[in-house]
Scaffold this motif. Sequence first.
Motif, PDB file in Angstrom:
ATOM      1  N   UNK A  65       0.795  -0.988  -0.071  1.00 26.38           N
ATOM      2  CA  UNK A  65      -0.041   0.066   0.190  1.00 26.38           C
ATOM      3  C   UNK A  65       0.838   1.225   0.061  1.00 26.38           C
ATOM      4  N   UNK A  66       2.005   1.209   0.818  1.00 27.94           N
ATOM      5  CA  UNK A  66       2.878   2.344   0.875  1.00 27.94           C
ATOM      6  C   UNK A  66       3.401   2.689  -0.651  1.00 27.94           C
ATOM      7  N   UNK A  67       3.592   1.837  -1.597  1.00 30.63           N
ATOM      8  CA  UNK A  67       4.335   2.018  -2.900  1.00 30.63           C
ATOM      9  C   UNK A  67       2.888   2.205  -3.906  1.00 30.63           C
ATOM     10  N   UNK A  68       1.884   1.966  -3.443  1.00 29.87           N
ATOM     11  CA  UNK A  68       0.796   2.012  -4.450  1.00 29.87           C
ATOM     12  C   UNK A  68       0.229   3.516  -4.877  1.00 29.87           C
ATOM     13  N   UNK A  69       0.776   4.282  -4.038  1.00 33.44           N
ATOM     14  CA  UNK A  69       0.381   5.816  -4.242  1.00 33.44           C
ATOM     15  C   UNK A  69       0.700   6.212  -5.704  1.00 33.44           C
ATOM     16  N   UNK A  70       2.022   5.659  -6.308  1.00 32.56           N
ATOM     17  CA  UNK A  70       2.315   6.434  -7.431  1.00 32.56           C
ATOM     18  C   UNK A  70       1.668   5.420  -8.277  1.00 32.56           C
ATOM     19  N   UNK A  71       0.689   6.249  -9.160  1.00 29.87           N
ATOM     20  CA  UNK A  71       0.025   5.435 -10.274  1.00 29.87           C
ATOM     21  C   UNK A  71       0.781   5.864 -11.531  1.00 29.87           C
ATOM     22  N   UNK A  72       0.561   4.692 -12.388  1.00 32.52           N
ATOM     23  CA  UNK A  72       1.088   4.892 -13.850  1.00 32.52           C
ATOM     24  C   UNK A  72       0.512   3.958 -14.903  1.00 32.52           C
ATOM     25  N   UNK A  73       0.878   3.863 -16.009  1.00 37.26           N
ATOM     26  CA  UNK A  73       0.410   2.959 -16.955  1.00 37.26           C
ATOM     27  C   UNK A  73       0.571   1.527 -16.483  1.00 37.26           C
ATOM     28  N   UNK A  74      -0.279   0.737 -16.800  1.00 40.74           N
ATOM     29  CA  UNK A  74      -0.295  -0.861 -16.260  1.00 40.74           C
ATOM     30  C   UNK A  74      -0.023  -0.857 -14.870  1.00 40.74           C
ATOM     31  N   UNK A  75      -0.939  -0.073 -14.205  1.00 42.94           N
ATOM     32  CA  UNK A  75      -0.821   0.168 -12.516  1.00 42.94           C
ATOM     33  C   UNK A  75      -1.087  -1.131 -12.177  1.00 42.94           C
ATOM     34  N   UNK A  76      -1.693  -2.056 -12.530  1.00 40.23           N
ATOM     35  CA  UNK A  76      -1.775  -3.391 -12.011  1.00 40.23           C
ATOM     36  C   UNK A  76      -0.549  -4.186 -11.829  1.00 40.23           C
ATOM     37  N   UNK A  77      -0.048  -4.268 -13.194  1.00 47.76           N
ATOM     38  CA  UNK A  77       1.311  -4.850 -13.131  1.00 47.76           C
ATOM     39  C   UNK A  77       2.434  -4.417 -12.192  1.00 47.76           C
ATOM     40  N   UNK A  78       2.508  -2.892 -12.023  1.00 45.52           N
ATOM     41  CA  UNK A  78       3.405  -2.493 -11.171  1.00 45.52           C
ATOM     42  C   UNK A  78       3.087  -3.106  -9.662  1.00 45.52           C
ATOM     43  N   UNK A  79       1.689  -3.079  -9.337  1.00 44.49           N
ATOM     44  CA  UNK A  79       1.426  -3.647  -8.090  1.00 44.49           C
ATOM     45  C   UNK A  79       1.749  -4.971  -7.876  1.00 44.49           C
ATOM     46  N   UNK A  80       1.604  -5.769  -9.024  1.00 40.71           N
ATOM     47  CA  UNK A  80       2.021  -7.095  -8.941  1.00 40.71           C
ATOM     48  C   UNK A  80       3.588  -7.318  -9.069  1.00 40.71           C
ATOM     49  N   UNK A  81       4.045  -6.497  -9.445  1.00 45.95           N
ATOM     50  CA  UNK A  81       5.686  -6.544  -9.291  1.00 45.95           C
ATOM     51  C   UNK A  81       5.933  -6.084  -8.004  1.00 45.95           C
ATOM     52  N   UNK A  82       5.645  -5.160  -7.373  1.00 43.79           N
ATOM     53  CA  UNK A  82       5.852  -4.734  -5.960  1.00 43.79           C
ATOM     54  C   UNK A  82       5.294  -5.889  -5.092  1.00 43.79           C
ATOM     55  N   UNK A  83       4.178  -6.435  -5.161  1.00 45.20           N
ATOM     56  CA  UNK A  83       3.682  -7.309  -4.430  1.00 45.20           C
ATOM     57  C   UNK A  83       4.426  -8.778  -4.346  1.00 45.20           C
ATOM     58  N   UNK A  84       4.550  -9.345  -5.683  1.00 53.22           N
ATOM     59  CA  UNK A  84       5.469 -10.399  -5.812  1.00 53.22           C
ATOM     60  C   UNK A  84       6.831 -10.440  -5.166  1.00 53.22           C
TER      61      UNK A  84
END
Length: 236
Positions: free
Chosen positions: A123-142
């Motif tokens: 959640x702490x790194x989810x504030x920065x949104x970008x293109x393909x946001x879901x894959x950004x979150x999946x990368x961080x979470x994984x």
Amino acid sequence: MFTETIDDRPITVSRAFFNGVIKILPLCVAVLPWGLLAGSMAIQAGLTTGQAVAMSALVFAGAAQLMTLGLVMAGTPAVTIIISVFLITTQHYLYALYLREDISKQPLKHRLMLGFLLTDELFAVSIKKQQHYIYYLLGAGSCFYLAWVLFSVCGVLLASSVPNLDQYHLDFSIVATFIAIVIPFIKNFNTLVGVLVSVILTVVFLSFGFKSAAIMAGVMGMFTATCLQNLRERAA
């Protein structure tokens, strides 16, 4: 929806995933002592090596794991443990509400994956949104998930070779990690007051031996910040 680019080129799915990994790496390093402590405590609580590793891999909730193991070692009834875990993880409902607008449009498999991977750190790194946001979150979470499991396995292995690992004050990493998460969110006076109230009340409650000190202090801190914001809006 998002127009951020790198070198004047749209961000690709793989690049967004990699950005997430890079963004959460500092928090992965910070959680090292926490993972070691969770792994070693699991062994001390009587779990087998397989059970200890499975707990970190399937539960994936650091604070809840440490509290559960501590309560188990203290002989706490199962009902009390369940209620305590529920209370200490309630903030995830707020995280989910914040991310709901973006995630609710995704396929079920992505929603389930992000639901499992959602942590304070993600959640702490989810504030920065970008293109393909879901894959950004999946990368961080994984990335954070793999780091947590790896560090927990190390803790399990060290538990048999380093006696009394829990006495090395590794639990300070919990404090350090949450400091790193909370500070970037202090962007106004109301939030600062809420954080200070939470910290002060936590110390006071702990001095009186309240087991749910952090939870009670957090709720009171949020209530204080909300009341202060309402007062300032009325006075404006």
